[in-house]
Design a protein around this motif. Sequence first.
Motif, mmCIF file in Angstrom:
data_model
loop_
_atom_site.group_PDB
_atom_site.id
_atom_site.type_symbol
_atom_site.label_atom_id
_atom_site.label_comp_id
_atom_site.label_asym_id
_atom_site.label_seq_id
_atom_site.Cartn_x
_atom_site.Cartn_y
_atom_site.Cartn_z
ATOM 1 N N GLN A 133 0.779 -1.179 -0.040
ATOM 2 C CA GLN A 133 -0.085 -0.050 0.059
ATOM 3 C C GLN A 133 0.936 1.345 0.006
ATOM 4 O O GLN A 133 1.988 1.373 0.475
ATOM 5 C CB GLN A 133 -0.865 0.052 1.176
ATOM 6 N N GLU A 134 0.464 2.258 -0.758
ATOM 7 C CA GLU A 134 1.053 3.559 -0.577
ATOM 8 C C GLU A 134 0.613 4.399 0.495
ATOM 9 O O GLU A 134 -0.448 4.592 0.544
ATOM 10 C CB GLU A 134 0.916 4.046 -2.352
ATOM 11 N N SER A 135 1.581 5.155 0.959
ATOM 12 C CA SER A 135 1.309 6.260 1.982
ATOM 13 C C SER A 135 1.956 7.326 1.621
ATOM 14 O O SER A 135 2.822 7.287 0.740
ATOM 15 C CB SER A 135 1.515 5.724 3.139
ATOM 16 N N LEU A 136 1.870 8.445 2.196
ATOM 17 C CA LEU A 136 2.393 9.844 2.047
ATOM 18 C C LEU A 136 2.986 10.152 3.335
ATOM 19 O O LEU A 136 2.098 10.086 4.198
ATOM 20 C CB LEU A 136 1.434 10.813 1.609
ATOM 21 N N ARG A 137 4.288 10.263 3.467
ATOM 22 C CA ARG A 137 4.825 10.645 4.652
ATOM 23 C C ARG A 137 5.009 11.974 4.878
ATOM 24 O O ARG A 137 5.472 12.680 3.845
ATOM 25 C CB ARG A 137 6.289 9.882 4.825
ATOM 26 N N VAL A 138 4.420 12.555 5.965
ATOM 27 C CA VAL A 138 4.506 14.099 6.351
ATOM 28 C C VAL A 138 5.386 14.269 7.157
ATOM 29 O O VAL A 138 5.476 13.786 8.462
ATOM 30 C CB VAL A 138 3.050 14.500 6.974
ATOM 31 N N MET A 139 6.565 14.877 6.538
ATOM 32 C CA MET A 139 7.846 15.136 7.619
ATOM 33 C C MET A 139 7.410 16.217 8.727
ATOM 34 O O MET A 139 6.641 17.102 8.349
ATOM 35 C CB MET A 139 8.790 15.210 6.734
ATOM 36 N N LEU A 140 8.553 16.562 9.478
ATOM 37 C CA LEU A 140 8.636 17.503 10.199
ATOM 38 C C LEU A 140 8.614 18.951 9.473
ATOM 39 O O LEU A 140 9.137 19.081 8.393
ATOM 40 C CB LEU A 140 9.999 17.539 11.120
ATOM 41 N N GLY A 141 7.683 20.023 9.862
ATOM 42 C CA GLY A 141 7.491 21.126 9.037
ATOM 43 C C GLY A 141 6.748 20.931 7.862
ATOM 44 O O GLY A 141 6.563 21.801 7.132
ATOM 45 N N ALA A 142 5.924 20.057 7.730
ATOM 46 C CA ALA A 142 5.229 19.737 6.573
ATOM 47 C C ALA A 142 3.709 19.823 7.014
ATOM 48 O O ALA A 142 3.079 19.472 7.960
ATOM 49 C CB ALA A 142 5.568 18.423 5.836
ATOM 50 N N GLY A 143 2.955 19.951 5.838
ATOM 51 C CA GLY A 143 1.244 19.851 5.871
ATOM 52 C C GLY A 143 1.044 19.201 4.448
ATOM 53 O O GLY A 143 1.538 19.475 3.558
ATOM 54 N N TYR A 144 -0.177 18.535 4.859
ATOM 55 C CA TYR A 144 -0.681 17.829 3.252
ATOM 56 C C TYR A 144 -2.368 17.603 3.622
ATOM 57 O O TYR A 144 -2.831 17.164 4.711
ATOM 58 C CB TYR A 144 -0.196 16.501 3.100
ATOM 59 N N ALA A 145 -2.985 17.975 2.695
ATOM 60 C CA ALA A 145 -4.429 18.105 2.563
ATOM 61 C C ALA A 145 -4.867 17.634 1.310
ATOM 62 O O ALA A 145 -4.114 18.098 0.061
ATOM 63 C CB ALA A 145 -5.104 19.485 2.995
ATOM 64 N N CYS A 146 -5.811 16.842 1.140
ATOM 65 C CA CYS A 146 -6.359 16.412 -0.213
ATOM 66 C C CYS A 146 -7.796 16.104 -0.160
ATOM 67 O O CYS A 146 -8.522 15.990 0.830
ATOM 68 C CB CYS A 146 -5.612 15.062 -0.484
ATOM 69 N N ARG A 147 -8.289 15.993 -1.215
ATOM 70 C CA ARG A 147 -9.875 15.274 -1.517
ATOM 71 C C ARG A 147 -9.960 13.903 -2.125
ATOM 72 O O ARG A 147 -10.946 13.517 -2.685
ATOM 73 C CB ARG A 147 -10.712 16.262 -2.026
ATOM 74 N N ASP A 148 -8.761 13.366 -2.243
ATOM 75 C CA ASP A 148 -8.643 11.914 -2.900
ATOM 76 C C ASP A 148 -8.586 10.730 -1.915
ATOM 77 O O ASP A 148 -8.371 9.710 -2.719
ATOM 78 C CB ASP A 148 -7.652 11.850 -3.942
ATOM 79 N N GLY A 149 -8.784 11.075 -0.610
ATOM 80 C CA GLY A 149 -8.842 9.830 0.097
ATOM 81 C C GLY A 149 -7.458 9.025 0.247
ATOM 82 O O GLY A 149 -7.075 7.739 0.270
ATOM 83 N N SER A 150 -6.416 9.949 0.421
ATOM 84 C CA SER A 150 -4.998 9.470 0.780
ATOM 85 C C SER A 150 -4.712 8.821 2.250
ATOM 86 O O SER A 150 -5.345 9.429 3.152
ATOM 87 C CB SER A 150 -3.982 10.626 0.566
ATOM 88 N N ARG A 151 -3.617 8.021 2.382
ATOM 89 C CA ARG A 151 -3.287 7.608 3.572
ATOM 90 C C ARG A 151 -1.916 8.173 3.929
ATOM 91 O O ARG A 151 -0.872 8.318 3.270
ATOM 92 C CB ARG A 151 -3.120 6.262 3.562
ATOM 93 N N LEU A 152 -1.920 8.927 4.990
ATOM 94 C CA LEU A 152 -0.743 9.877 5.665
ATOM 95 C C LEU A 152 -0.297 9.160 6.822
ATOM 96 O O LEU A 152 -1.032 8.664 7.647
ATOM 97 C CB LEU A 152 -1.379 11.308 5.951
ATOM 98 N N ILE A 153 1.012 9.197 6.711
ATOM 99 C CA ILE A 153 1.846 8.666 8.083
ATOM 100 C C ILE A 153 2.991 9.693 8.480
ATOM 101 O O ILE A 153 3.472 10.784 7.671
ATOM 102 C CB ILE A 153 2.513 7.277 7.815
ATOM 103 N N THR A 154 3.261 9.801 9.649
ATOM 104 C CA THR A 154 4.194 10.434 10.414
ATOM 105 C C THR A 154 4.678 9.878 11.543
ATOM 106 O O THR A 154 4.130 9.198 12.033
ATOM 107 C CB THR A 154 3.705 11.926 10.611
ATOM 108 N N LEU A 155 6.044 10.225 12.009
ATOM 109 C CA LEU A 155 6.595 9.790 13.197
ATOM 110 C C LEU A 155 6.735 10.998 13.970
ATOM 111 O O LEU A 155 7.244 11.888 13.701
ATOM 112 C CB LEU A 155 8.005 9.429 12.744
ATOM 113 N N LEU A 156 6.446 10.845 15.429
ATOM 114 C CA LEU A 156 6.385 11.828 16.444
ATOM 115 C C LEU A 156 7.044 11.758 17.648
ATOM 116 O O LEU A 156 6.962 10.333 18.192
ATOM 117 C CB LEU A 156 4.944 12.367 16.747
#
Length: 193
Positions: free
Chosen positions: A25-48
């Motif tokens: 499965q494909e995901s989008l990794r949102v790194m420190l200092g980033a932001g992502y918004a969409c209307r296409d049903g994406s899966r986002l991941i990040t480490l905190l």
Amino acid sequence: MSPRTAERSLSVGDVGRVIDPKSGQESLRVMLGAGYACRDGSRLITLLGSCVAVCLFDSESGVGGMNHFMLPENNRDRIPPSDLRFGIDAMPWLIQAVRDLGGSRKNLKAKIFGGGAAMGGALRIGYGNIDSARDALAAHAIPVLAEDVGKVVSRQVRFETATGRAYVRYLDSGLQMNVLQSEKAEIEPGGDE
């Protein structure tokens, strides 16, 4: 609410595609200092670690997004931000991005993650980040449906933008150390040289 932009997604900072080697499965990794918004049903991941990620969504329109910030605000004079490292920039950007993509203000809901005291109990960076996120959401009357915050832990967050579902996995000590070193280097520039 109709979209204010023809774009399918909006982003700031470092957002990259990753493929899960087990599921494919494909995901989008949102790194420190980033932001992502969409209307296409994406899966986002990040480490905190002490950083906070806010997941914002409108489940009726299917619009959602995530930010990842490290400090509540910048204490230096500066020009408008080129990234979202500070909650004071990250929160307004995320709210506006989700609305610009068609999210309705009255349907917005949030989930808050991170803000761990993983760098030691004396450093209250995480708690300041949590308060910053809560305050920004309250100022916009956006309800917080869930949160997994604080604790002496680092975590991975996976968020499905269309449904608002979020999953948290606590990191083992090796991965946790990598997250903490990365965050500490960002907070204390030149500290890893």
